[in-house]
Scaffold this motif. Structure first.
Motif, short mmCIF file in Angstrom:
data_model
loop_
_atom_site.label_atom_id
_atom_site.label_comp_id
_atom_site.label_asym_id
_atom_site.label_seq_id
_atom_site.Cartn_x
_atom_site.Cartn_y
_atom_site.Cartn_z
N PRO A 163 -18.37 67.45 60.46
CA PRO A 163 -16.88 67.07 60.88
C PRO A 163 -16.90 66.06 62.13
O PRO A 163 -17.56 65.98 62.94
N LYS A 164 -15.67 65.31 61.82
CA LYS A 164 -15.37 64.26 62.95
C LYS A 164 -15.67 64.43 64.28
O LYS A 164 -15.79 63.97 65.24
N GLU A 165 -15.25 65.81 64.63
CA GLU A 165 -15.13 66.03 66.12
C GLU A 165 -16.50 66.34 66.69
O GLU A 165 -16.70 66.65 67.97
N LEU A 166 -17.48 66.41 65.70
CA LEU A 166 -18.96 66.79 66.19
C LEU A 166 -19.82 65.37 66.20
O LEU A 166 -19.62 64.77 65.18
N THR A 196 -19.54 77.28 64.69
CA THR A 196 -19.65 76.11 64.41
C THR A 196 -20.98 75.45 63.71
O THR A 196 -21.11 74.85 62.77
N THR A 197 -22.02 76.04 64.71
CA THR A 197 -23.44 75.69 64.16
C THR A 197 -23.76 76.48 62.60
O THR A 197 -24.21 75.59 61.81
N THR A 198 -22.98 77.46 62.64
CA THR A 198 -23.36 78.10 61.26
C THR A 198 -22.63 77.62 60.10
O THR A 198 -23.34 77.53 59.01
N VAL A 258 -29.33 68.68 66.38
CA VAL A 258 -28.62 69.06 67.76
C VAL A 258 -27.23 68.34 67.68
O VAL A 258 -27.42 67.27 67.36
N VAL A 259 -26.10 69.28 67.88
CA VAL A 259 -24.65 68.54 67.75
C VAL A 259 -24.16 69.17 69.01
O VAL A 259 -24.52 69.86 69.61
N ASP A 260 -23.11 68.12 69.21
CA ASP A 260 -22.20 68.46 70.50
C ASP A 260 -20.86 67.89 70.29
O ASP A 260 -20.66 67.24 69.14
N SER A 261 -20.09 68.27 71.00
CA SER A 261 -18.50 67.81 70.75
C SER A 261 -17.74 68.01 72.09
O SER A 261 -18.37 68.48 72.97
N ILE A 280 -26.20 63.05 56.74
CA ILE A 280 -25.92 64.25 57.58
C ILE A 280 -24.75 63.78 58.34
O ILE A 280 -23.43 64.63 58.31
N ASN A 281 -24.57 62.61 58.90
CA ASN A 281 -23.39 62.29 59.83
C ASN A 281 -22.05 62.09 58.71
O ASN A 281 -20.98 62.61 59.31
N LYS A 282 -22.20 62.20 57.48
CA LYS A 282 -21.03 62.19 56.73
C LYS A 282 -20.79 63.30 56.45
O LYS A 282 -19.42 63.66 55.92
N ILE A 283 -21.54 64.39 56.34
CA ILE A 283 -21.19 65.68 55.88
C ILE A 283 -20.52 66.46 57.37
O ILE A 283 -19.71 67.00 57.46
#
Length: 141
Positions: free
Chosen positions: A14-17, A43-45, A32-35, A9-12
């Motif tokens: 985007p780098k800013e998240l 972004t989440t969608t 759960v993601v943040d940036s 999932i980390n590979k999918i």
């Protein structure tokens, strides 16, 4: 399985998240993601669609799954340096290991290794992230 899934999932993502958490409950998956900027619904969608299209979860959950992608709640502890950086200037409730009541201090600076703050009585304090139990943004209404 979860660590392997998290790596994929980390590979999918985007780098800013940053993926802060991956919670699994039977066939329900919450990511759960943040940036550095705020994470909005678009972004989440977008991320949820990317993960579904990758078919990563189809392999792990051949009978189907429920996916939720969200940002941390307003009362969630800060866990990643980027979260401290984006909250510079805000008051934090800092829970130290040896102080069960915690202290309130204004976040003045943050780096990969730790952060600086000014306590309510004007003392400058520095912490490395492993020196504290938690830090939560004190929300003002």
């Amino acid at each position: 399985v979860m660590e392997l899934l998290l790596n994929k999932i980390n590979k999918i993502v985007p780098k800013e998240l940053i993926v802060l958490d991956l919670i699994e409950d039977k066939s329900k998956i919450k990511i759960v993601v943040d940036s550095a900027k705020s994470v909005d619904l678009n972004t989440t969608t977008y991320l949820a669609k990317r993960i579904r299209k990758s078919e990563l979860l189809d392999v792990v959950y051949p009978d189907g799954y429920q996916l939720e992608v969200s940002s941390p709640g307003i009362d969630a502890p800060l866990v990643h340096p980027i979260q401290f950086e984006k909250n510079i200037g805000r008051d934090l409730l800092i829970n130290e290991f040896d102080n069960p009541n915690g202290i309130i201090a204004k976040l003045t600076d943050a780096s990969e290794n730790g952060f600086n703050a000014v306590s309510e009585n004007g003392d400058e304090i520095s912490y490395s992230y492993d020196q504290i139990k938690s830090a939560i943004v004190k929300v003002k209404f």
